[in-house]
Design a protein around this motif. Structure first.
Motif, PDB file in Angstrom:
ATOM      1  N   ALA A 150      -5.115 -29.236 -21.762  1.00 19.86           N
ATOM      2  CA  ALA A 150      -4.136 -28.312 -22.356  1.00 19.86           C
ATOM      3  C   ALA A 150      -2.832 -28.373 -21.578  1.00 19.86           C
ATOM      4  N   GLN A 151      -1.727 -28.090 -22.272  1.00 22.29           N
ATOM      5  CA  GLN A 151      -0.409 -28.013 -21.637  1.00 22.29           C
ATOM      6  C   GLN A 151       0.397 -26.886 -22.264  1.00 22.29           C
ATOM      7  N   GLU A 152       1.277 -26.314 -21.457  1.00 18.65           N
ATOM      8  CA  GLU A 152       2.230 -25.328 -21.983  1.00 18.65           C
ATOM      9  C   GLU A 152       3.556 -25.523 -21.274  1.00 18.65           C
ATOM     10  N   THR A 153       4.641 -25.386 -22.025  1.00 15.26           N
ATOM     11  CA  THR A 153       5.982 -25.711 -21.540  1.00 15.26           C
ATOM     12  C   THR A 153       6.795 -24.456 -21.270  1.00 15.26           C
ATOM     13  N   THR A 154       7.726 -24.551 -20.297  1.00 14.47           N
ATOM     14  CA  THR A 154       8.679 -23.476 -20.056  1.00 14.47           C
ATOM     15  C   THR A 154      10.044 -24.076 -19.763  1.00 14.47           C
ATOM     16  N   HIS A 155      11.098 -23.364 -20.153  1.00 11.61           N
ATOM     17  CA  HIS A 155      12.478 -23.810 -19.945  1.00 11.61           C
ATOM     18  C   HIS A 155      12.895 -23.583 -18.492  1.00 11.61           C
ATOM     19  N   ILE A 156      13.713 -24.481 -17.961  1.00 12.98           N
ATOM     20  CA  ILE A 156      14.301 -24.306 -16.629  1.00 12.98           C
ATOM     21  C   ILE A 156      15.779 -24.001 -16.803  1.00 12.98           C
ATOM     22  N   ASP A 157      16.202 -22.812 -16.416  1.00 17.26           N
ATOM     23  CA  ASP A 157      17.609 -22.452 -16.478  1.00 17.26           C
ATOM     24  C   ASP A 157      18.370 -23.207 -15.392  1.00 17.26           C
ATOM     25  N   PRO A 158      19.576 -23.694 -15.675  1.00 18.49           N
ATOM     26  CA  PRO A 158      20.314 -24.492 -14.686  1.00 18.49           C
ATOM     27  C   PRO A 158      20.748 -23.729 -13.446  1.00 18.49           C
ATOM     28  N   GLU A 159      20.613 -22.416 -13.446  1.00 26.50           N
ATOM     29  CA  GLU A 159      20.996 -21.639 -12.277  1.00 26.50           C
ATOM     30  C   GLU A 159      19.790 -21.131 -11.481  1.00 26.50           C
ATOM     31  N   GLU A 160      18.589 -21.212 -12.023  1.00 29.02           N
ATOM     32  CA  GLU A 160      17.445 -20.649 -11.300  1.00 29.02           C
ATOM     33  C   GLU A 160      16.911 -21.636 -10.268  1.00 29.02           C
ATOM     34  N   THR A 161      16.321 -21.081  -9.209  1.00 33.25           N
ATOM     35  CA  THR A 161      15.789 -21.900  -8.130  1.00 33.25           C
ATOM     36  C   THR A 161      14.308 -22.203  -8.365  1.00 33.25           C
ATOM     37  N   VAL A 162      13.802 -23.069  -7.523  1.00 26.83           N
ATOM     38  CA  VAL A 162      12.389 -23.438  -7.631  1.00 26.83           C
ATOM     39  C   VAL A 162      11.489 -22.223  -7.415  1.00 26.83           C
ATOM     40  N   GLU A 163      11.951 -21.222  -6.675  1.00 31.75           N
ATOM     41  CA  GLU A 163      11.155 -20.018  -6.458  1.00 31.75           C
ATOM     42  C   GLU A 163      10.885 -19.298  -7.780  1.00 31.75           C
ATOM     43  N   ASN A 164      11.910 -19.189  -8.628  1.00 36.47           N
ATOM     44  CA  ASN A 164      11.734 -18.536  -9.931  1.00 36.47           C
ATOM     45  C   ASN A 164      10.777 -19.321 -10.812  1.00 36.47           C
ATOM     46  N   VAL A 165      10.961 -20.639 -10.848  1.00 31.15           N
ATOM     47  CA  VAL A 165      10.120 -21.487 -11.689  1.00 31.15           C
ATOM     48  C   VAL A 165       8.676 -21.454 -11.191  1.00 31.15           C
ATOM     49  N   HIS A 166       8.489 -21.473  -9.880  1.00 28.58           N
ATOM     50  CA  HIS A 166       7.155 -21.430  -9.276  1.00 28.58           C
ATOM     51  C   HIS A 166       6.383 -20.205  -9.751  1.00 28.58           C
ATOM     52  N   ASP A 167       7.005 -19.032  -9.671  1.00 29.44           N
ATOM     53  CA  ASP A 167       6.309 -17.797 -10.030  1.00 29.44           C
ATOM     54  C   ASP A 167       5.956 -17.771 -11.513  1.00 29.44           C
ATOM     55  N   ARG A 168       6.869 -18.271 -12.336  1.00 24.46           N
ATOM     56  CA  ARG A 168       6.601 -18.289 -13.772  1.00 24.46           C
ATOM     57  C   ARG A 168       5.450 -19.252 -14.101  1.00 24.46           C
ATOM     58  N   LEU A 169       5.440 -20.417 -13.447  1.00 23.99           N
ATOM     59  CA  LEU A 169       4.381 -21.389 -13.699  1.00 23.99           C
ATOM     60  C   LEU A 169       3.037 -20.904 -13.165  1.00 23.99           C
ATOM     61  N   ALA A 170       3.045 -20.167 -12.077  1.00 19.33           N
ATOM     62  CA  ALA A 170       1.790 -19.630 -11.542  1.00 19.33           C
ATOM     63  C   ALA A 170       1.137 -18.701 -12.565  1.00 19.33           C
ATOM     64  N   ASP A 171       1.934 -17.809 -13.154  1.00 19.00           N
ATOM     65  CA  ASP A 171       1.401 -16.895 -14.174  1.00 19.00           C
ATOM     66  C   ASP A 171       0.987 -17.658 -15.432  1.00 19.00           C
ATOM     67  N   LEU A 172       1.815 -18.621 -15.821  1.00 25.74           N
ATOM     68  CA  LEU A 172       1.501 -19.434 -16.990  1.00 25.74           C
ATOM     69  C   LEU A 172       0.204 -20.207 -16.783  1.00 25.74           C
TER      70      LEU A 172
END
Length: 307
Positions: A150-172
């Motif tokens: 299985a896979q699920e995708t999320t958008h990366i905003d050009p201003e957000e840091t890896v910390e923001n993406v990390h937390d979102r992917l952990a929950d996802l």
């Protein structure tokens, strides 16, 4: 389902919590050994996964070796139907991969086959990807090369840091894992081989990636800064005798004809530096050697830059 969970950092906690909340019998948790912390390295800090498991009364195992037969014997005694791995930080040998009847599956923080390896979230940001995601896959002998479930995708905003993406992917990853395990139990899970010709690597981070090369484009430098937070962080010595760490930036609309690496402006809004493509990059947060992370305005109060 009777499950053994293997994981170590914060990223893995939502996956463990998700399995517990869904009513699965997590009969054992494997995590990396505790790490020494403190000024004198005389205290041991449990991993986030160990702390989570302990809070739920789940037995925790922290082996230093996986190939001496001890872990295999422990797993045979635990008799899991399924082994779930999420950022464990160790490669499982073949005899462990072959043990559980329903296999070993992994929660990986990229859209495989892109970004196989130790730091997929960081490299997706560093390379300016507009999206990333989570993959649940069967584990195989080759690193991150197993069949996709299985896979699920999320958008990366050009201003957000890896910390923001990390937390979102952990929950996802936690939510997708629970859904995937339910499909495995029902016999409805997919099994899609990866296209290995499309594979890219996400190597382990080190300080060698930190120095900023101001001859590069503004976007490349901005992506490097937001992709290396909080460690190892980017660094520059263009306005200090010793390199300072840079934690946050933004690109300005206006350009400049100044040489790359030239400080064009320094004030309460930030420190503006010329990049190789003529763009101006504004440094918003940084840290002096031996100091704390702070805003550019606070830094300039103690370290004025004379233009």
């Amino acid at each position: 389902m009777r499950i053994v969970f293997m994981g170590t950092p914060d990223f893995a906690v939502p996956s463990l919590e998700g399995l517990i909340s869904a009513g699965h019998e997590v009969c054992g948790v494997f995590s990396q050994p505790d790490k020494p912390v403190g000024r004198h390295q005389n205290k041991l800090q449990p991993t986030p996964v160990k702390s989570c498991a302990a809070a739920h009364g789940i037995p925790v195992y922290q082996p230093t070796k996986l190939r001496d037969g001890t872990v295999l014997a422990q797993l045979r005694e635990l008799a899991p139907e399924l082994v779930v791995v999420a950022a464990y930080g160790r490669i499982l040998p073949d005899d462990i991969l072959a043990l559980p009847p329903m296999g070993c599956i992994n929660v990986h923080s990229s859209l495989l086959p892109k970004y196989r390896g130790a730091a997929p979230i960081n490299w997706a940001v560093i390379r300016g990807e507009k999206e990333t995601g989570v993959t649940i896959m069967y584990m195989a002998e080759e690193l991150d090369a197993g069949d996709i479930i299985a896979q699920e995708t999320t958008h990366i905003d050009p201003e957000e840091t890896v910390e923001n993406v990390h937390d979102r992917l952990a929950d996802l990853g936690g939510r997708l894992l629970v859904q995937t395990v339910a499909e495995l139990a029902a016999g409805t899970a997919r099994r899609i081989p990866q296209d290995h010709s499309q594979a890219t690597l996400a190597p382990m981070l080190s300080r060698e990636f930190s120095p900023i090369d101001w001859s590069r484009s503004g976007w490349d430098i901005h992506n490097q800064i937001r992709g290396l937070v909080p460690w190892p962080a980017t660094s520059t010595d263009i306005f200090s005798a010793e390199p300072v760490k840079v934690f946050k930036s933004t690109l300005l609309d206006q350009g400049t004809d100044k040489q790359p690496g030239t400080v064009v402006a320094a004030g309460k809004e930030g420190i503006d530096v010329a990049c190789g493509d003529g763009r101006l990059l504004r440094i918003l947060e940084l840290q002096a050697p031996g100091g704390k992370r702070m805003s550019a305005a606070s830094y300039l109060a103690g370290h004025p830059i004379h233009l």
